[in-house]
Design a protein around this motif. Sequence first.
Motif, PDB file in Angstrom:
ATOM      1  N   LEU A  27     -43.615  18.322  28.586  1.00 24.43           N
ATOM      2  CA  LEU A  27     -42.760  17.524  27.713  1.00 24.43           C
ATOM      3  C   LEU A  27     -41.704  16.878  28.600  1.00 24.43           C
ATOM      4  N   MET A  28     -41.845  15.572  28.820  1.00 28.07           N
ATOM      5  CA  MET A  28     -40.914  14.815  29.646  1.00 28.07           C
ATOM      6  C   MET A  28     -39.738  14.364  28.781  1.00 28.07           C
ATOM      7  N   VAL A  29     -38.535  14.785  29.146  1.00 30.10           N
ATOM      8  CA  VAL A  29     -37.370  14.528  28.311  1.00 30.10           C
ATOM      9  C   VAL A  29     -36.374  13.646  29.055  1.00 30.10           C
ATOM     10  N   TYR A  30     -35.896  12.622  28.377  1.00 33.72           N
ATOM     11  CA  TYR A  30     -34.802  11.829  28.921  1.00 33.72           C
ATOM     12  C   TYR A  30     -33.776  11.585  27.821  1.00 33.72           C
ATOM     13  N   ASP A  31     -32.562  11.238  28.242  1.00 32.28           N
ATOM     14  CA  ASP A  31     -31.479  10.955  27.317  1.00 32.28           C
ATOM     15  C   ASP A  31     -31.619   9.508  26.857  1.00 32.28           C
ATOM     16  N   ALA A  32     -31.853   9.305  25.563  1.00 27.67           N
ATOM     17  CA  ALA A  32     -32.074   7.953  25.042  1.00 27.67           C
ATOM     18  C   ALA A  32     -30.834   7.073  25.148  1.00 27.67           C
ATOM     19  N   THR A  33     -29.684   7.682  25.476  1.00 26.31           N
ATOM     20  CA  THR A  33     -28.462   6.891  25.638  1.00 26.31           C
ATOM     21  C   THR A  33     -28.132   6.639  27.108  1.00 26.31           C
ATOM     22  N   ALA A  34     -28.985   7.127  28.028  1.00 25.63           N
ATOM     23  CA  ALA A  34     -28.694   6.996  29.461  1.00 25.63           C
ATOM     24  C   ALA A  34     -29.933   6.473  30.181  1.00 25.63           C
ATOM     25  N   ASP A  35     -29.895   5.222  30.643  1.00 28.01           N
ATOM     26  CA  ASP A  35     -31.041   4.617  31.316  1.00 28.01           C
ATOM     27  C   ASP A  35     -31.394   5.327  32.619  1.00 28.01           C
ATOM     28  N   GLU A  36     -30.391   5.881  33.288  1.00 33.01           N
ATOM     29  CA  GLU A  36     -30.645   6.534  34.572  1.00 33.01           C
ATOM     30  C   GLU A  36     -31.604   7.714  34.409  1.00 33.01           C
ATOM     31  N   SER A  37     -31.451   8.473  33.330  1.00 31.58           N
ATOM     32  CA  SER A  37     -32.336   9.624  33.120  1.00 31.58           C
ATOM     33  C   SER A  37     -33.762   9.172  32.821  1.00 31.58           C
ATOM     34  N   ARG A  38     -33.916   8.012  32.192  1.00 26.35           N
ATOM     35  CA  ARG A  38     -35.255   7.488  31.929  1.00 26.35           C
ATOM     36  C   ARG A  38     -35.912   7.013  33.222  1.00 26.35           C
ATOM     37  N   ARG A  39     -35.155   6.334  34.085  1.00 22.76           N
ATOM     38  CA  ARG A  39     -35.710   5.903  35.372  1.00 22.76           C
ATOM     39  C   ARG A  39     -36.092   7.101  36.237  1.00 22.76           C
ATOM     40  N   SER A  40     -35.270   8.136  36.185  1.00 23.33           N
ATOM     41  CA  SER A  40     -35.565   9.346  36.951  1.00 23.33           C
ATOM     42  C   SER A  40     -36.865   9.998  36.485  1.00 23.33           C
ATOM     43  N   VAL A  61     -51.913  16.426  33.560  1.00 25.92           N
ATOM     44  CA  VAL A  61     -52.021  17.310  32.408  1.00 25.92           C
ATOM     45  C   VAL A  61     -51.530  16.568  31.163  1.00 25.92           C
ATOM     46  N   PRO A  62     -51.870  17.048  29.962  1.00 27.44           N
ATOM     47  CA  PRO A  62     -51.364  16.416  28.742  1.00 27.44           C
ATOM     48  C   PRO A  62     -49.844  16.282  28.774  1.00 27.44           C
ATOM     49  N   MET A  63     -49.350  15.168  28.269  1.00 20.29           N
ATOM     50  CA  MET A  63     -47.918  14.865  28.379  1.00 20.29           C
ATOM     51  C   MET A  63     -47.416  14.191  27.108  1.00 20.29           C
ATOM     52  N   VAL A  64     -46.185  14.522  26.747  1.00 20.70           N
ATOM     53  CA  VAL A  64     -45.472  13.842  25.669  1.00 20.70           C
ATOM     54  C   VAL A  64     -44.113  13.433  26.213  1.00 20.70           C
ATOM     55  N   ILE A  65     -43.714  12.200  25.942  1.00 18.98           N
ATOM     56  CA  ILE A  65     -42.394  11.717  26.353  1.00 18.98           C
ATOM     57  C   ILE A  65     -41.452  11.828  25.164  1.00 18.98           C
ATOM     58  N   ALA A  66     -40.310  12.481  25.371  1.00 18.87           N
ATOM     59  CA  ALA A  66     -39.318  12.640  24.313  1.00 18.87           C
ATOM     60  C   ALA A  66     -38.033  11.925  24.704  1.00 18.87           C
ATOM     61  N   GLY A  67     -37.670  10.902  23.931  1.00 22.84           N
ATOM     62  CA  GLY A  67     -36.369  10.267  24.092  1.00 22.84           C
ATOM     63  C   GLY A  67     -35.384  11.018  23.221  1.00 22.84           C
ATOM     64  N   ASN A  68     -34.604  11.901  23.821  1.00 22.89           N
ATOM     65  CA  ASN A  68     -33.735  12.796  23.058  1.00 22.89           C
ATOM     66  C   ASN A  68     -32.378  12.155  22.742  1.00 22.89           C
ATOM     67  N   LYS A  69     -31.657  12.792  21.815  1.00 18.92           N
ATOM     68  CA  LYS A  69     -30.334  12.363  21.352  1.00 18.92           C
ATOM     69  C   LYS A  69     -30.415  11.081  20.520  1.00 18.92           C
ATOM     70  N   SER A  70     -31.410  11.050  19.633  1.00 17.43           N
ATOM     71  CA  SER A  70     -31.567   9.886  18.761  1.00 17.43           C
ATOM     72  C   SER A  70     -30.372   9.700  17.830  1.00 17.43           C
ATOM     73  N   ASP A  71     -29.644  10.778  17.579  1.00 14.15           N
ATOM     74  CA  ASP A  71     -28.479  10.682  16.693  1.00 14.15           C
ATOM     75  C   ASP A  71     -27.308   9.939  17.349  1.00 14.15           C
ATOM     76  N   LEU A  72     -27.409   9.663  18.661  1.00 14.69           N
ATOM     77  CA  LEU A  72     -26.312   9.001  19.366  1.00 14.69           C
ATOM     78  C   LEU A  72     -26.647   7.577  19.808  1.00 14.69           C
ATOM     79  N   VAL A  73     -27.877   7.125  19.607  1.00 22.46           N
ATOM     80  CA  VAL A  73     -28.243   5.789  20.086  1.00 22.46           C
ATOM     81  C   VAL A  73     -27.572   4.720  19.228  1.00 22.46           C
ATOM     82  N   SER A  74     -27.175   3.626  19.880  1.00 21.84           N
ATOM     83  CA  SER A  74     -26.494   2.531  19.156  1.00 21.84           C
ATOM     84  C   SER A  74     -27.483   1.523  18.589  1.00 21.84           C
TER      85      SER A  74
END
Length: 350
Positions: A163-176, A192-205
Amino acid sequence: MRRWPSPCAEMSHPAPSSRNSACPRERSRSIPPKTSEPLHRSGASRYERPGWSNTSSRENGTERLMKGHRRWTKDMASDSMKAKIVLLGDGGVGKTSLIRRFVVDQYSDEYITTIGTKVSKRSLSLGHPAAEVEMAMQIWDVLGQKGYSGVQETAMKGAQGVLMVYDATADESRRSLEDYWMPAVWRLAGRVPMVIAGNKSDLVSDRVWTEDYLYFLGQKYACPAILTSARTGERVEPAFKSLGEQILQAAGHPIRRIALVTPPQEPIDRLVRVTDKIMTDFCYQLGGVETGMPIVKRQLSLAGLDVRAPTDGAIRNLIERLAAVERDFKGPDEIRENRERRLGWLSGAD
């Protein structure tokens, strides 16, 4: 035209009047009574008993399910499998919070840095409703601090899903995620099987743009991409379930490892690298991360060592404490050798 006598006419006794009195040959041609199940099903052997399968008795329900055998059998209800799942991403993106929400349905605003790795467990029922498989997930929360490649790579090995997780409010974590974490796991564990999770949806503008970009990532890497929130619980369960379904579908298929050319990483602090080597070395001495990491965490806390900014004095304290722990299961010569090797790393020796 010459008429041949009926076979029954050659019999000496008169034909009975009963309707069941057909001659033996005629009775042999009578239609058998209907049964609740056909004697010959499409795709089944002519000599197969109804309700039986030609599938080897050694195959469990999961294997039959993967081969397309959808017929219900009693033993399918008890099928189970274990799966090692690893959460990867930069520090602070919410990996620990996602696991806590998924496993115990709780959330805390307090940020606690993951030290090394932590393993949690939860089971899910997956697969076809008529042939569900109970998947026991071993969920690895991995330290996201850059520079601890030894600990991270040890945790990635043997992963069956990520489960690949990045902060949906921070582009740097997505690039990383794309530049560092994906290449690392593909090199060590394979595709291996993978799911991408853009976390912190409650904070996105801008939710529309965020979901559009997640869709783009899902198309780019041919995997589910889900917008989640550990705080509210939004789509946390579906993210883990989607990963479990993929692992179930991929069971038995070979995993291909990929070596990619990655962008150069920022210089890593020398003391961070030394701490990583000491942690990995101690876990190796104990037989693995699962056994050694709980002890390392305890000694890191007692030594006052912050994994984000370790100091020379804290590392020396950690080395002495680990040497004291080793007295319970190692001889004096090996303890001295381990201690001197770790102090050599701290002084600059490779």
